[in-house]
Design a protein around this motif. Structure first.
Motif, PDB file in Angstrom:
ATOM      1  N   VAL A 155       0.839  -1.197   0.000  1.00 38.27           N
ATOM      2  CA  VAL A 155       0.000   0.000   0.000  1.00 38.27           C
ATOM      3  C   VAL A 155       0.878   1.252   0.000  1.00 38.27           C
ATOM      4  O   VAL A 155       1.628   1.481   0.944  1.00 38.27           O
ATOM      5  CB  VAL A 155      -0.927   0.007   1.238  1.00 38.27           C
ATOM      6  N   PRO A 156       0.784   2.081  -1.048  1.00 34.43           N
ATOM      7  CA  PRO A 156       1.555   3.325  -1.078  1.00 34.43           C
ATOM      8  C   PRO A 156       0.768   4.484  -0.451  1.00 34.43           C
ATOM      9  O   PRO A 156      -0.451   4.448  -0.342  1.00 34.43           O
ATOM     10  CB  PRO A 156       1.759   3.569  -2.574  1.00 34.43           C
ATOM     11  N   TRP A 157       1.514   5.520  -0.058  1.00 37.08           N
ATOM     12  CA  TRP A 157       0.912   6.758   0.428  1.00 37.08           C
ATOM     13  C   TRP A 157       0.631   7.640  -0.777  1.00 37.08           C
ATOM     14  O   TRP A 157       1.491   7.842  -1.631  1.00 37.08           O
ATOM     15  CB  TRP A 157       1.867   7.467   1.390  1.00 37.08           C
TER      16      TRP A 157
ATOM     17  N   GLN B 195      -3.933  12.388   0.522  1.00 31.72           N
ATOM     18  CA  GLN B 195      -3.601  12.371   1.942  1.00 31.72           C
ATOM     19  C   GLN B 195      -4.130  11.100   2.607  1.00 31.72           C
ATOM     20  O   GLN B 195      -4.677  11.112   3.708  1.00 31.72           O
ATOM     21  CB  GLN B 195      -4.146  13.621   2.659  1.00 31.72           C
ATOM     22  N   GLN B 196      -3.982   9.981   1.878  1.00 34.77           N
ATOM     23  CA  GLN B 196      -4.414   8.670   2.347  1.00 34.77           C
ATOM     24  C   GLN B 196      -3.490   7.600   1.792  1.00 34.77           C
ATOM     25  O   GLN B 196      -2.818   7.804   0.785  1.00 34.77           O
ATOM     26  CB  GLN B 196      -5.836   8.346   1.855  1.00 34.77           C
ATOM     27  N   PHE B 197      -3.505   6.440   2.445  1.00 31.32           N
ATOM     28  CA  PHE B 197      -2.909   5.246   1.862  1.00 31.32           C
ATOM     29  C   PHE B 197      -3.963   4.663   0.933  1.00 31.32           C
ATOM     30  O   PHE B 197      -5.147   4.586   1.301  1.00 31.32           O
ATOM     31  CB  PHE B 197      -2.556   4.220   2.941  1.00 31.32           C
ATOM     32  N   ALA B 198      -3.562   4.249  -0.257  1.00 30.92           N
ATOM     33  CA  ALA B 198      -4.522   3.707  -1.227  1.00 30.92           C
ATOM     34  C   ALA B 198      -3.987   2.397  -1.789  1.00 30.92           C
ATOM     35  O   ALA B 198      -2.938   2.367  -2.432  1.00 30.92           O
ATOM     36  CB  ALA B 198      -4.767   4.707  -2.346  1.00 30.92           C
ATOM     37  N   CYS B 199      -4.709   1.311  -1.554  1.00 37.22           N
ATOM     38  CA  CYS B 199      -4.296   0.015  -2.069  1.00 37.22           C
ATOM     39  C   CYS B 199      -4.582  -0.028  -3.571  1.00 37.22           C
ATOM     40  O   CYS B 199      -5.718   0.186  -3.995  1.00 37.22           O
ATOM     41  CB  CYS B 199      -5.043  -1.112  -1.358  1.00 37.22           C
ATOM     42  N   PRO B 200      -3.570  -0.314  -4.387  1.00 37.72           N
ATOM     43  CA  PRO B 200      -3.762  -0.316  -5.831  1.00 37.72           C
ATOM     44  C   PRO B 200      -4.508  -1.545  -6.354  1.00 37.72           C
ATOM     45  O   PRO B 200      -4.956  -1.551  -7.491  1.00 37.72           O
ATOM     46  CB  PRO B 200      -2.327  -0.297  -6.372  1.00 37.72           C
TER      47      PRO B 200
ATOM     48  N   GLY C 127      -8.778  -0.095  -1.712  1.00 38.06           N
ATOM     49  CA  GLY C 127      -8.922   0.056  -0.271  1.00 38.06           C
ATOM     50  C   GLY C 127      -8.198   1.312   0.168  1.00 38.06           C
ATOM     51  O   GLY C 127      -7.114   1.621  -0.316  1.00 38.06           O
ATOM     52  N   PHE C 128      -8.809   2.073   1.075  1.00 38.34           N
ATOM     53  CA  PHE C 128      -8.208   3.319   1.537  1.00 38.34           C
ATOM     54  C   PHE C 128      -8.041   3.300   3.048  1.00 38.34           C
ATOM     55  O   PHE C 128      -8.896   2.787   3.783  1.00 38.34           O
ATOM     56  CB  PHE C 128      -9.082   4.514   1.117  1.00 38.34           C
ATOM     57  N   TYR C 129      -6.906   3.877   3.478  1.00 36.71           N
ATOM     58  CA  TYR C 129      -6.564   3.948   4.886  1.00 36.71           C
ATOM     59  C   TYR C 129      -6.200   5.388   5.232  1.00 36.71           C
ATOM     60  O   TYR C 129      -5.622   6.105   4.413  1.00 36.71           O
ATOM     61  CB  TYR C 129      -5.348   3.079   5.199  1.00 36.71           C
TER      62      TYR C 129
ATOM     63  N   GLY D 110      -3.350   4.730   9.643  1.00 32.50           N
ATOM     64  CA  GLY D 110      -3.554   3.328   9.293  1.00 32.50           C
ATOM     65  C   GLY D 110      -4.963   2.802   9.479  1.00 32.50           C
ATOM     66  O   GLY D 110      -5.238   1.657   9.142  1.00 32.50           O
ATOM     67  N   THR D 111      -5.873   3.616  10.002  1.00 32.65           N
ATOM     68  CA  THR D 111      -7.242   3.130  10.189  1.00 32.65           C
ATOM     69  C   THR D 111      -7.933   2.946   8.838  1.00 32.65           C
ATOM     70  O   THR D 111      -7.672   3.674   7.883  1.00 32.65           O
ATOM     71  CB  THR D 111      -8.078   4.085  11.078  1.00 32.65           C
ATOM     72  N   ARG D 112      -8.820   1.974   8.784  1.00 35.77           N
ATOM     73  CA  ARG D 112      -9.552   1.654   7.560  1.00 35.77           C
ATOM     74  C   ARG D 112     -10.567   2.747   7.267  1.00 35.77           C
ATOM     75  O   ARG D 112     -11.339   3.136   8.132  1.00 35.77           O
ATOM     76  CB  ARG D 112     -10.272   0.323   7.737  1.00 35.77           C
ATOM     77  N   LEU D 113     -10.563   3.240   6.029  1.00 32.94           N
ATOM     78  CA  LEU D 113     -11.545   4.243   5.611  1.00 32.94           C
ATOM     79  C   LEU D 113     -12.628   3.621   4.736  1.00 32.94           C
ATOM     80  O   LEU D 113     -13.809   3.826   4.976  1.00 32.94           O
ATOM     81  CB  LEU D 113     -10.853   5.388   4.859  1.00 32.94           C
ATOM     82  N   SER D 114     -12.220   2.874   3.708  1.00 34.20           N
ATOM     83  CA  SER D 114     -13.192   2.221   2.829  1.00 34.20           C
ATOM     84  C   SER D 114     -12.492   1.130   2.034  1.00 34.20           C
ATOM     85  O   SER D 114     -11.274   1.104   1.941  1.00 34.20           O
ATOM     86  CB  SER D 114     -13.820   3.241   1.868  1.00 34.20           C
TER      87      SER D 114
END
Length: 169
Positions: A106-108, A113-118, A122-124, A128-132
């Motif tokens: 997961v990159p920043w 201004q979030q971590f986004a799983c490619p 998935g967004f954090y 590190g808390t789960r957003l969606s």
């Protein structure tokens, strides 16, 4: 001793010796087969990632650790990414960069201004808390300590697709 009794005795003796030799040969094979079960998978060592002063910024900073990993009888060294950031109290925390859904890195994303799983969108949040997204939990926090002015992280592997952060190695 008659001939039938002698043959019976020799047959029994050969069978007993064969059984003992079979057991003696089976012990190393059983130890070999059980080795991966009785020995850990590695990865749970303390790794230095730098001075805490290096991580003063407002955005997460990526760091890498070299993890020794044992899979069965094979031992390998892998570089694993971690994110050093701050929680809502301003304390340094280190997060695993592995998505809790299916294990993508997961990159920043500076612009979000979030971590986004490619892999599965998935967004954090920054802490590190789960957003969606499909991931069952937030990014896994890793144990840290500061010794002699150096930040250390204890790298761990966590079970994917689980709502609990279960350490597996």
């Amino acid at each position: 001793m008659n001939d039938g009794t002698r043959r019976s005795f020799v047959g029994t003796l050969v069978a007993a010796i064969s059984a003992v030799v079979g057991v003696l040969m089976a012990v190393p094979l059983l130890r070999f087969a059980a080795y991966p079960v009785t020995h850990g998978g590695g990865g749970a060592d303390w790794f230095p990632i730098g001075s805490p002063d290096r991580f003063r910024g407002t955005e997460p900073i990526r760091a890498e650790v070299e993890v020794r990993k044992r899979e069965g009888w094979r031992v390998s060294v892998a570089r694993q990414a971690v994110w050093v950031t701050r929680n809502n109290r301003g304390e340094l925390i280190v997060l695993s960069a592995i998505c809790t859904h299916l294990g993508c890195i997961v990159p920043w994303k500076h612009d979000l201004q979030q971590f986004a799983c490619p892999c599965h969108r998935g967004f954090y949040a920054k802490d590190g808390t789960r957003l969606s997204g499909p991931q069952p939990r937030g990014l896994d926090p890793l144990p840290t300590k500061i010794e002699k002015g150096v930040l250390y992280v204890k790298y761990q592997y966590f079970r994917q697709l689980s709502s609990k952060g279960e350490v597996i190695g």
